[in-house]
Design an enzyme around this catalytic site. Structure first.
Site: not given
Ligand code: SAM
Length: 356
Positions: A92
């Site tokens: 992000s």
């Molecule tokens: C914007 S990215 C996260 C960025 C992360 N916090 C970082 O510092 O790199 C959103 C993440 O949410 C995860 N995601 C989506 N649905 C999810 C779920 N049901 N449970 C856990 N993670 C999920 C995606 O795989 C993705 O890696």
């Protein structure tokens, strides 16, 4: 961590410059988070990313290395994982991460436990762990390759939070309760499991959830069993959706958008560019098809929306202007055992129910 002293020095200098920029813009004000951003090396967590054309920009590729080095030290969101043609994870934008971490209101030295939904690269988990310690941070993601890479990078940089492969919709009951739950993916409503896994307590002791909902951030505090209430924060927040299941299940191609001339509508084009109008629309009509033009840094420069029923957009626009164009900070969210409502100006104001 990197053993190349020149790279270590260069990255530390560029990180310090980014931290200064985040402080100057007012997004990073807490000295403890400032130290975390200075120390945790984002470049280790983002060894490559995909630019807006889908090209891989990588530390390991002589041709793109300089572009990679600049980008990981800039205030940019970087797509790090694609499934088919779709972006399914990203690091992000650092300013948004700083805003969220500060809004999480963690306290040092009291053994607070935080659950992060959406490990992605592991960078946010590293920032949390730097501040709170290994035992205080639990992070989950649905993607096995992301979890494996994040775990390795966390260890490489000296952090060992609990990194768990799981669908975050269900939280992580094994290590609950949590004082804070932070989602780095967008929710349509608050999953009941998160409410169940929050620390109970009264007033400031009660657990809190911070998550992107619609296109803004909401922070709610537990008010009772399966109950919570709070407000949206000012400004926008554009996040990938919380998936139900792994990314393998998502369509590799977006459904074709309708072709032909845009329909005329009473909603002025300027309203679509206005985050405040888009926020209300994201709450009232959460499943519209949006398309954005992005600049080189991945920031939206124009927004288009497809709707089977333009009269709904016009209705929402009338509502928006009747209430003097409210920004997200004028809305709040009340969750109870039966329903979840977003309200305007107060729990007794106009309200819209969220579908689970
Ligand atoms: C914007 S990215 C996260 C960025 C992360 N916090 C970082 O510092 O790199 C959103 C993440 O949410 C995860 N995601 C989506 N649905 C999810 C779920 N049901 N449970 C856990 N993670 C999920 C995606 O795989 C993705 O890696």
């Amino acid at each position: 961590m990197t053993t190349d002293p020149d790279l270590a020095q260069a990255t530390a200098a560029r990180r310090a410059a980014l931290v200064q920029a985040l402080s100057d813009s007012g997004d990073l004000t807490d000295p403890a988070w400032r130290t975390a951003f200075e120390r945790v090396p984002r470049h280790v967590f983002v060894p490559y990313f995909y630019d807006h054309t889908g090209r891989r920009i990588s530390a390991g590729d002589a041709e793109t290395r300089d572009a990679w080095f600049d980008a990981v030290h800039e205030d940019r969101a970087l797509v790090t994982h694609r499934t088919g043609g779709a972006a399914t994870s990203s690091s992000s934008q650092p300013s948004v991460m700083a805003i969220m971490l500060e809004a999480l209101r963690v306290e040092d030295g009291v053994g607070m436990k935080v659950l992060e939904i959406g490990t992605g690269t592991g960078y946010n988990a590293a920032l949390l762990t730097h501040r709170l310690g290994n035992d205080s941070v639990v992070t989950v993601d649905t993607e096995p390759d992301l979890i494996a890479a994040a775990r390795a990078r966390l260890i490489e940089t000296g952090y060992e939070p609990h990194v768990v492969l799981a669908d975050g919709t269900h939280g992580h009951p094994d290590l609950a309760p949590y004082d804070r739950i932070i989602a780095t993916c967008r929710i349509d409503s608050v999953p009941p499991a998160w409410l169940r896994q929050l620390t109970d307590g009264t007033g400031s002791d009660a657990g809190q959830i911070l998550a992107p909902l619609g296109n803004a951030l909401v922070r709610v505090r537990r008010t009772g069993p399966l109950q919570a209430e709070g407000r949206f924060l000012p400004g926008g927040a554009c996040f990938m959706p919380l998936r139900h299941g792994t990314a393998d299940g998502i369509p590799t191609r977006r459904p074709a958008l309708p072709t032909g001339k845009a329909r005329s509508t009473d909603v002025p084009a300027s309203a679509l560019a206005d985050n405040a109008y888009r926020f209300l629309l994201s709450i009232v009509e959460p499943h519209l098809d949006w398309q954005y033009d992005l600049d080189d840094a991945g920031r939206p420069t124009a927004a288009r929306v497809w709707s089977p029923d333009w009269s709904r957009l016009e209705e929402v626009y009338r509502l928006f202007t009747e209430h003097d164009g409210p920004g997200p900070e004028r809305y709040g969210l009340t969750v109870d055992q039966e329903a979840q409502h977003v309200w305007l100006d107060g729990p007794g104001g106009p309200c819209w129910s969220l579908r689970p």
